[in-house]
Design a protein around this motif. Structure first.
Motif, PDB file in Angstrom:
ATOM      1  N   PHE A 120     -58.201  99.581 -38.488  1.00 21.41           N
ATOM      2  CA  PHE A 120     -59.564  99.776 -38.627  1.00 21.41           C
ATOM      3  C   PHE A 120     -59.615 101.228 -39.429  1.00 21.41           C
ATOM      4  O   PHE A 120     -59.170 101.945 -39.514  1.00 21.41           O
ATOM      5  CB  PHE A 120     -60.035  99.832 -37.071  1.00 21.41           C
ATOM      6  CG  PHE A 120     -59.760  98.633 -36.373  1.00 21.41           C
ATOM      7  CD1 PHE A 120     -60.324  97.550 -36.477  1.00 21.41           C
ATOM      8  CD2 PHE A 120     -58.491  98.819 -35.574  1.00 21.41           C
ATOM      9  CE1 PHE A 120     -60.214  96.526 -35.669  1.00 21.41           C
ATOM     10  CE2 PHE A 120     -58.320  97.732 -34.738  1.00 21.41           C
ATOM     11  CZ  PHE A 120     -58.945  96.687 -34.674  1.00 21.41           C
ATOM     12  N   GLY A 162     -58.916  93.997 -37.132  1.00 19.96           N
ATOM     13  CA  GLY A 162     -59.108  94.340 -38.324  1.00 19.96           C
ATOM     14  C   GLY A 162     -57.830  93.971 -39.146  1.00 19.96           C
ATOM     15  O   GLY A 162     -57.055  93.334 -38.585  1.00 19.96           O
ATOM     16  N   GLU A 163     -57.792  94.603 -40.335  1.00 22.30           N
ATOM     17  CA  GLU A 163     -56.842  94.083 -41.160  1.00 22.30           C
ATOM     18  C   GLU A 163     -55.477  94.708 -40.526  1.00 22.30           C
ATOM     19  O   GLU A 163     -55.408  95.978 -40.408  1.00 22.30           O
ATOM     20  CB  GLU A 163     -57.020  94.401 -42.565  1.00 22.30           C
ATOM     21  CG  GLU A 163     -55.972  93.943 -43.741  1.00 22.30           C
ATOM     22  CD  GLU A 163     -56.580  94.525 -45.111  1.00 22.30           C
ATOM     23  OE1 GLU A 163     -55.580  94.310 -45.904  1.00 22.30           O
ATOM     24  OE2 GLU A 163     -57.332  95.060 -45.147  1.00 22.30           O
ATOM     25  N   THR A 165     -58.617  88.124 -42.923  1.00 24.98           N
ATOM     26  CA  THR A 165     -59.386  89.117 -43.950  1.00 24.98           C
ATOM     27  C   THR A 165     -60.573  88.224 -44.373  1.00 24.98           C
ATOM     28  O   THR A 165     -60.501  87.276 -45.212  1.00 24.98           O
ATOM     29  CB  THR A 165     -58.193  89.431 -45.045  1.00 24.98           C
ATOM     30  OG1 THR A 165     -56.954  89.670 -44.587  1.00 24.98           O
ATOM     31  CG2 THR A 165     -58.935  90.344 -46.159  1.00 24.98           C
ATOM     32  N   ALA A 168     -68.767  90.629 -45.899  1.00 25.73           N
ATOM     33  CA  ALA A 168     -67.293  90.907 -45.544  1.00 25.73           C
ATOM     34  C   ALA A 168     -67.412  91.910 -44.457  1.00 25.73           C
ATOM     35  O   ALA A 168     -66.630  91.889 -43.339  1.00 25.73           O
ATOM     36  CB  ALA A 168     -66.406  91.149 -46.643  1.00 25.73           C
ATOM     37  N   LYS A 169     -68.120  93.181 -44.711  1.00 24.13           N
ATOM     38  CA  LYS A 169     -68.208  94.246 -43.756  1.00 24.13           C
ATOM     39  C   LYS A 169     -68.584  93.792 -42.450  1.00 24.13           C
ATOM     40  O   LYS A 169     -68.337  94.407 -41.444  1.00 24.13           O
ATOM     41  CB  LYS A 169     -68.755  95.419 -44.286  1.00 24.13           C
ATOM     42  CG  LYS A 169     -68.971  96.598 -43.493  1.00 24.13           C
ATOM     43  CD  LYS A 169     -69.602  97.991 -44.436  1.00 24.13           C
ATOM     44  CE  LYS A 169     -69.460  99.103 -43.391  1.00 24.13           C
ATOM     45  NZ  LYS A 169     -69.709  99.145 -42.039  1.00 24.13           N
ATOM     46  N   SER A 213     -66.150  91.991 -40.669  1.00 26.87           N
ATOM     47  CA  SER A 213     -65.088  92.808 -40.012  1.00 26.87           C
ATOM     48  C   SER A 213     -65.503  93.551 -38.829  1.00 26.87           C
ATOM     49  O   SER A 213     -64.844  93.728 -37.911  1.00 26.87           O
ATOM     50  CB  SER A 213     -64.701  93.758 -41.356  1.00 26.87           C
ATOM     51  OG  SER A 213     -64.254  92.925 -42.200  1.00 26.87           O
ATOM     52  N   ASP A 214     -66.740  93.981 -38.794  1.00 30.21           N
ATOM     53  CA  ASP A 214     -67.214  94.977 -37.820  1.00 30.21           C
ATOM     54  C   ASP A 214     -67.575  94.170 -36.633  1.00 30.21           C
ATOM     55  O   ASP A 214     -67.507  94.706 -35.287  1.00 30.21           O
ATOM     56  CB  ASP A 214     -68.555  95.650 -38.231  1.00 30.21           C
ATOM     57  CG  ASP A 214     -68.331  96.463 -39.379  1.00 30.21           C
ATOM     58  OD1 ASP A 214     -67.272  97.055 -39.347  1.00 30.21           O
ATOM     59  OD2 ASP A 214     -69.265  96.979 -40.031  1.00 30.21           O
TER      60      ASP A 214
END
Length: 768
Positions: free
Chosen positions: A113, A312-313, A369, A375-376, A379-380
């Motif tokens: 993160f 996260g990634e 991913t 994308a953000k 991810s959040d």
């Protein structure tokens, strides 16, 4: 008495070394040395700020201002997981407040993160400034607590298992005690020398002997701790253990509720495009292992159930219990490709008509991913549960989203191998309110068979010989509640779709002690095109846990062309043949008495039919009036419900709650005025304990107080839940009481939603 410059520098050097050692525990939360490196940079900057501000004589507040400025201006360019420029400054400012919470709720390692290195950076910076300023003020006792506090942050925000934790603790403790011992001995020497007004007279030698004795004692303690450290337990209780799962699944409807919509209304709609999908692989949406009589859900209890965490990634996504979920080669476990080795693949999902929160995955997902314009946002709000292998995006997925997943394709065990393996001992969610007929059917199908795999095959074969119906070509009710499954089992033949068959199989397996769960997903190869996933590809199957191989999938739904045609033909198309009866013989017309016109005119009143009594007319009129009034009340309630369901946004969700409150009032239950929704639900639960009104109230609050307007899908689920709750509320009442509730005017005289505008605004703020 002031400390000499040489001694102060020695103290500062020793404190700096201890602070650098105190950054070692940050290896655990970050899973690499990046936490130590960033923490050491913070310590170095803090020591520099402490020396500089002490030299120019700045007080506490100016020193705090200089430290804050250095933190905001330098962190965006020094931290590896923070963007440079103004966006980085904003991220650092926000993370200064939120990193303490996020570092406890996010799964380890924190390197997955962004902006998580603010934790060791800020800790090292603050401890460096405080420790050096304390040394400059000749206050060495607080310095020791600052050093130990820095290490405590790394331990408390870490994991329960810390390598070399005892060694690091022993070194820091010995260093702090040594610092205090040296300062005490030198302070004693200076005080004695000052009292004797001599520079020496044996004072120096005595001080040296005292320091030597303290050094020997500390060395002995350090050696003892170092020898005993390997035998010391590494597990510890950390702050992470005190935090609850960050995601509450009660705010989301069961994924199985989507099956009937997808297979009927969206059967030809392109939901997503899949590339890189291995042959015969399936797309998973969710795995559900609990049942409450209304729906199957993902268990979320503390005894080993689901634990959704923000990922996260780089966050590991494989479960500790099983490292592989097994895909079936055909309708049963095992197949021609049994024994094939595991392989890794990269699968990409490009979403089109799929707009739900549940994340599509494939078998054992190693990483997710997101990419694209959102994308953000994804991810959040991306959460994943390794126990059920289920992902969820609280911001919901949308057309254009792209998910790239690294997956592991496990081997497929043969039946011969499964017979040699025992069932796995896994903790699954609770199964409650199962119809007795379902359990009876399970025991009757397996008979005297005791081998688990044979029992599974017996249940599987019995279900696959039933009929498939999604309600479009033949009658088949949706849902998988206790009443729906009981009617399905009680019918002459089994009729349903993936939703009913999968849940029925899970409940029968669980009644036999077989650890089973329902998995919902897609079979992209259903229509021959594995890259284009449509609603027609929706499917549900059952997975059973075996030792060594993990979860093994079993298909239990009949083939889709196996429709109940004969049943429909018997009931609709080919009714019982009618035998054509011969015509009756012609009869002579009956002889009637002659009719005379004068007879009608001259007939007396006694020959005329008697008039209907007025009492009868009044009674019938009153009965018809009452019936009309009752029908009007029923119609008014139906119209009121329809208007509430047609509302927009939050008002539609509030209308569902008002409908429940009105039904409760009609059934004789009412909550005092002035309560919030949750308080009212808790109060009404005393009268309706089986309806689970508190959970429904929380779901309403989640829609009312969420950012933006609720989606139509969430609102439909709210109203579907309300429709399911109403019969549950009345289930423990006698039939006459339920009838009176339908005819009761209580909710019409004082409906739940009748408030002034000011009251409405206040209620939305307070949740009432």
């Amino acid at each position: 008495m002031k400390t000499s410059v040489g001694k102060r520098r020695l103290y500062q050097a020793l404190v700096t070394v201890l602070l650098l050692i105190g950054t070692v525990p940050f290896i655990v939360p970050f899973g690499s040395v990046i936490g130590v490196v960033v923490g050491a940079c913070g310590v170095a900057l803090g020591v520099g700020i402490g020396l500089g501000t002490a030299r120019v004589g700045l007080s506490a507040l100016p020193t705090l201002a200089v430290t804050a400025a250095a933190h905001v201006l330098l962190a965006p360019w020094l931290l590896p997981d923070v963007e440079h420029g103004p966006e980085g400054v904003y991220t650092v400012l926000a993370s200064t407040i939120t990193v303490w919470r996020d570092a406890l709720t996010l799964p380890l390692p924190l390197t997955a993160f962004s902006a998580m290195t603010v934790l060791p950076w800020l800790t090292g910076l603050a401890c460096g400034v405080m420790a050096i300023r304390a040394v400059s003020a000749d206050r060495l006792h607080p310095v020791g607590f600052v050093v130990l506090g820095e290490a405590a942050v790394g331990i408390a925000w870490g994991d329960t298992v810390t390598p070399l934790g005892a060694v690091v603790g022993a070194v820091l403790t010995a260093g702090v005690l040594g610092l205090w011992a040296i300062s005490a001995q030198w302070g004693r020497r200076d005080r004695v020398a000052e009292a004797l007004e001599e520079s020496d007279s044996g004072v120096t030698a005595g001080a040296r002997r005292g320091i030597a004795r303290a050094g020997v004692l500390l060395t002995a303690i350090t050696l003892i701790v170092a020898i005993a450290a390997p035998a010391a337990p590494n597990a510890r209780t950390v702050l992470r253990d005190a935090f609850n799962p960050p995601l509450d699944l009660t705010e989301y409807a069961t994924p199985l509720a989507l099956i009937r919509t997808l297979e009927t209304q969206l059967s030809s709609t392109r939901l997503m495009e899949v590339s890189g999908l291995p042959a015969n692989a399936r797309v998973r949406i969710a795995a559900l292992d609990s049942y409450d009589g209304l729906s199957a859900r993902i268990s979320q209890d503390s005894g080993g159930g689901a634990h959704f965490q923000h990922v996260g990634e780089g966050t590991p996504l494989l479960s500790d219990a099983f490292t592989a979920d097994v895909e079936p080669g055909d309708s049963s476990a095992g197949g021609a490709d049994a024994g094939s080795a595991e392989a890794d693949a990269t699968v990409t999902f490009t979403l089109d008509g799929y707009t739900y929160p549940w994340v599509p995955t494939v078998t054992d997902t190693l990483s997710i991913t997101p990419s694209g314009a959102r994308a953000k946002a994804i991810s959040d709000s991306l959460f994943y549960d390794t126990f059920s292998s289920t992902g969820l995006v609280t911001a919901r997925l949308a057309p254009g989203d792209v998910l790239t997943e690294n997956v592991r394709i496990p081997s497929t065990p043969a039946d011969a191998d499964l017979r040699q393996l025992p069932l796995a001992d896994v903790t699954l969610g609770a199964v409650e309110d199962v119809p007795p007929s379902v359990q009876a059917l399970a025991h009757s199908l397996v008979g005297s068979e005791s081998e688990p795999l044979n029992q599974i095959h017996a249940l599987q074969q019995a279900l696959r010989t039933g009929y498939y119906s999604d309600g479009t070509k033949s009658p088949s009710e949706p849902g998988h509640g206790a009443a729906r499954l009981a009617s399905m089992v009680a019918a002459d033949s089994l009729v349903g779709d993936d939703e009913q068959y999968a849940v029925l199989m899970m409940l029968m397996c669980r009644s036999l002690g077989i650890p089973a769960r329902v998995v919902m997903g897609f079979q992209p190869a259903t229509d021959g095109d594995s890259t284009n996933v449509t609603g027609e590809d929706i499917a549900a199957w059952v997975e059973v846990a075996f030792e060594q191989v993990g979860w093994v999938a079993f298909d239990v739904t009949p083939e889709r062309d196996q429709v109940p045609q004969q049943q429909n033909a018997r009931k609709v198309s080919n009714p019982e043949p009618q035998v054509l009866q011969p015509p009756l013989p012609q009869q002579d017309p009956a002889e009637l008495p002659p009719v005379y016109e004068d007879d009608d005119r001259d007939s007396s009143d006694e020959d005329r039919p008697a008039a209907v009594p007025a009492a009868v007319i009044i009674s019938v009129a009153v009965a018809l009036g009452i019936a009309a009034l009752l029908a009007a009340m029923i119609a008014a309630k139906a119209v009121r419900r329809a208007r509430r369901r047609r509302r927009d946004g939050v008002d539609r969700a509030l209308g569902a709650w008002d409908e429940i409150v009105d039904r409760a009032r009609d059934l004789g239950g009412r909550a005092p005025m002035g309560l919030t929704r949750r308080e009212a639900a808790a109060d009404l639960s005393k009268a309706f304990p089986q309806a689970d009104l508190p959970r429904f109230a929380r779901a309403i609050d989640a829609q009312v107080f969420a950012a933006g307007d609720p989606s139509s899908y969430d609102l439909n689920q709210i109203w579907d839940s309300a429709d399911a709750i109403v019969p549950v509320m009345a289930s423990d009442r006698p039939r006459w009481r339920r009838l009176l509730a339908q005819l009761s005017p209580s909710s019409l005289l004082r409906p739940a939603g009748r408030r002034t505008r000011i009251q409405t605004r206040i209620s939305r703020r307070t949740g009432s």
